[in-house]
Scaffold this motif. Sequence first.
Motif, PDB file in Angstrom:
ATOM      1  N   VAL A   1      -5.987   0.565   0.729  1.00 35.91           N
ATOM      2  CA  VAL A   1      -7.131   0.759  -0.174  1.00 35.91           C
ATOM      3  C   VAL A   1      -8.055   1.843   0.376  1.00 35.91           C
ATOM      4  CG1 VAL A   1      -9.217  -0.355  -1.062  1.00 35.91           C
ATOM      5  CG2 VAL A   1      -7.031  -1.540  -1.166  1.00 35.91           C
ATOM      6  N   ARG A   2      -8.279   1.818   1.688  1.00 38.56           N
ATOM      7  CA  ARG A   2      -9.145   2.827   2.304  1.00 38.56           C
ATOM      8  C   ARG A   2      -8.565   4.231   2.140  1.00 38.56           C
ATOM      9  NH1 ARG A   2      -9.922   3.056   8.639  1.00 38.56           N
ATOM     10  NH2 ARG A   2     -10.932   5.053   8.740  1.00 38.56           N
ATOM     11  N   GLN A   3      -7.256   4.379   2.353  1.00 43.53           N
ATOM     12  CA  GLN A   3      -6.617   5.685   2.212  1.00 43.53           C
ATOM     13  C   GLN A   3      -6.639   6.160   0.762  1.00 43.53           C
ATOM     14  OE1 GLN A   3      -5.511   7.756   4.562  1.00 43.53           O
ATOM     15  NE2 GLN A   3      -6.210   6.326   6.125  1.00 43.53           N
ATOM     16  N   LEU A   4      -6.442   5.246  -0.182  1.00 45.69           N
ATOM     17  CA  LEU A   4      -6.480   5.629  -1.594  1.00 45.69           C
ATOM     18  C   LEU A   4      -7.880   6.072  -2.011  1.00 45.69           C
ATOM     19  CD1 LEU A   4      -4.190   2.923  -3.208  1.00 45.69           C
ATOM     20  CD2 LEU A   4      -3.695   5.347  -2.884  1.00 45.69           C
ATOM     21  N   ARG A   5      -8.907   5.397  -1.498  1.00 48.78           N
ATOM     22  CA  ARG A   5     -10.282   5.819  -1.799  1.00 48.78           C
ATOM     23  C   ARG A   5     -10.574   7.189  -1.198  1.00 48.78           C
ATOM     24  NH1 ARG A   5     -13.329   0.105  -0.725  1.00 48.78           N
ATOM     25  NH2 ARG A   5     -12.749  -0.863  -2.695  1.00 48.78           N
TER      26      ARG A   5
END
Length: 82
Positions: free
Chosen positions: A47-51
């Motif tokens: 999720v952090r990488q996608l954000r």
Amino acid sequence: MSDLLIVSLSAFTDKAPDPTAVKAGPLGFALWIFMIIAVVVIGFSLVRQLRRAQANKDAGLFGDEPVNRDDRADTPSTTDER
């Protein structure tokens, strides 16, 4: 012929354990909990990488036009409100 002899002899010596005698124990439980924690950590990382990728895309780092998310919220809706 010797293969047949080996297979037939191993059938008599290879006994399966009693199903009630085989238990995972605390090590199996700890491994199961570790795998759950690993999946949660990987999910948060994804999720952090996608954000971060979305923020870089909005900034125009991938060759796209830069997007200001605040301007999009102020635009009128295209739906018909009655």
